[in-house]
Design a protein around this motif. Structure first.
Motif, PDB file in Angstrom:
ATOM      1  N   GLY A  68      41.455  37.729  41.427  1.00  0.00           N
ATOM      2  CA  GLY A  68      40.008  37.582  41.555  1.00  0.00           C
ATOM      3  C   GLY A  68      39.212  38.363  40.532  1.00  0.00           C
ATOM      4  O   GLY A  68      39.579  39.465  40.142  1.00  0.00           O
ATOM      5  N   VAL A  69      38.126  37.729  40.113  1.00  0.00           N
ATOM      6  CA  VAL A  69      37.240  38.329  39.122  1.00  0.00           C
ATOM      7  C   VAL A  69      36.631  39.644  39.609  1.00  0.00           C
ATOM      8  O   VAL A  69      36.578  40.607  38.840  1.00  0.00           O
ATOM      9  CB  VAL A  69      36.163  37.306  38.679  1.00  0.00           C
TER      10      VAL A  69
ATOM     11  N   HIS B 299      35.884  45.323  38.518  1.00  0.00           N
ATOM     12  CA  HIS B 299      35.851  46.720  38.948  1.00  0.00           C
ATOM     13  C   HIS B 299      36.918  47.541  38.218  1.00  0.00           C
ATOM     14  O   HIS B 299      36.666  48.669  37.778  1.00  0.00           O
ATOM     15  CB  HIS B 299      36.024  46.806  40.459  1.00  0.00           C
ATOM     16  N   ALA B 300      38.098  46.978  38.068  1.00  0.00           N
ATOM     17  CA  ALA B 300      39.179  47.683  37.376  1.00  0.00           C
ATOM     18  C   ALA B 300      38.847  47.891  35.897  1.00  0.00           C
ATOM     19  O   ALA B 300      39.187  48.932  35.329  1.00  0.00           O
ATOM     20  CB  ALA B 300      40.487  46.932  37.535  1.00  0.00           C
TER      21      ALA B 300
ATOM     22  N   GLY C 248      42.728  47.056  44.668  1.00  0.00           N
ATOM     23  CA  GLY C 248      41.522  47.874  44.753  1.00  0.00           C
ATOM     24  C   GLY C 248      41.784  49.358  44.891  1.00  0.00           C
ATOM     25  O   GLY C 248      40.980  50.087  45.459  1.00  0.00           O
ATOM     26  N   GLN C 249      42.888  49.817  44.351  1.00  0.00           N
ATOM     27  CA  GLN C 249      43.267  51.232  44.442  1.00  0.00           C
ATOM     28  C   GLN C 249      42.732  51.991  43.226  1.00  0.00           C
ATOM     29  O   GLN C 249      43.453  52.311  42.282  1.00  0.00           O
ATOM     30  CB  GLN C 249      44.792  51.356  44.558  1.00  0.00           C
ATOM     31  N   ASP C 250      41.432  52.285  43.280  1.00  0.00           N
ATOM     32  CA  ASP C 250      40.710  52.823  42.129  1.00  0.00           C
ATOM     33  C   ASP C 250      41.302  54.102  41.547  1.00  0.00           C
ATOM     34  O   ASP C 250      41.483  54.211  40.334  1.00  0.00           O
ATOM     35  CB  ASP C 250      39.246  53.072  42.494  1.00  0.00           C
ATOM     36  N   GLU C 251      41.567  55.089  42.391  1.00  0.00           N
ATOM     37  CA  GLU C 251      42.100  56.361  41.888  1.00  0.00           C
ATOM     38  C   GLU C 251      43.468  56.164  41.244  1.00  0.00           C
ATOM     39  O   GLU C 251      43.778  56.786  40.229  1.00  0.00           O
ATOM     40  CB  GLU C 251      42.197  57.389  43.007  1.00  0.00           C
TER      41      GLU C 251
END
Length: 139
Positions: A110-111, A116-117, A76-79
């Motif tokens: 996980g979906v 999100h990615a 979940g490391q968006d940046e």
């Protein structure tokens, strides 16, 4: 850890790899924003991540790029996902490679993380295409 005034061989190699993957502009910004507080961290990631892991000879930069994107998406490391999607312009990973990495994320992490990615990757790739169109229009 190395004193940046007296860089180690691993630091020097790491900085060259970091620049090759992320681009001079990104690395110059990170270096300019470093403070005495976080300079040791910048040195650590330059030596360890870039001078050891990314400079290894077993995988290509393309392969490392795909694995990195998948891991960052799973975490979940968006940046960081966006930064490494941009870096594919330098690593040789294609949009298809990014898609396949994120498909793996869906199954193994996980979906929701993959969903999100995918959103982040789509936005980043669209921005990259727009920048390339602007550059071509200037020529």
């Amino acid at each position: 850890m190395t004193d940046p005034a007296q860089p180690s061989e691993r630091y020097t190699e790491g900085m060259a790899t970091r620049r090759a993957v992320l681009g001079d502009a990104h690395v110059d910004r990170a270096s300019a924003n470093a403070t005495p507080f976080d300079q040791p961290f910048q040195t650590l990631i330059t030596e360890a991540a870039w001078g050891t892991v990314w400079s290894g000879s077993q995988w290509t930069k393309r392969e490392r790029s795909m694995v990195t994107i998948a891991l960052l998406a799973a975490l979940g490391q968006d940046e960081e996902v966006a930064m490494h999607v941009r870096a594919t312009a330098n690593t040789g990973a294609t949009e298809e490679d990014i898609r396949e990495a994120l498909m793996h994320v869906a199954i193994y992490a996980g979906v929701p993380a993959a969903n999100h990615a995918f959103k982040i990757a789509k936005q980043t790739l669209a921005g990259m295409r727009a920048e390339n169109t602007e550059k071509e229009g200037v020529k």
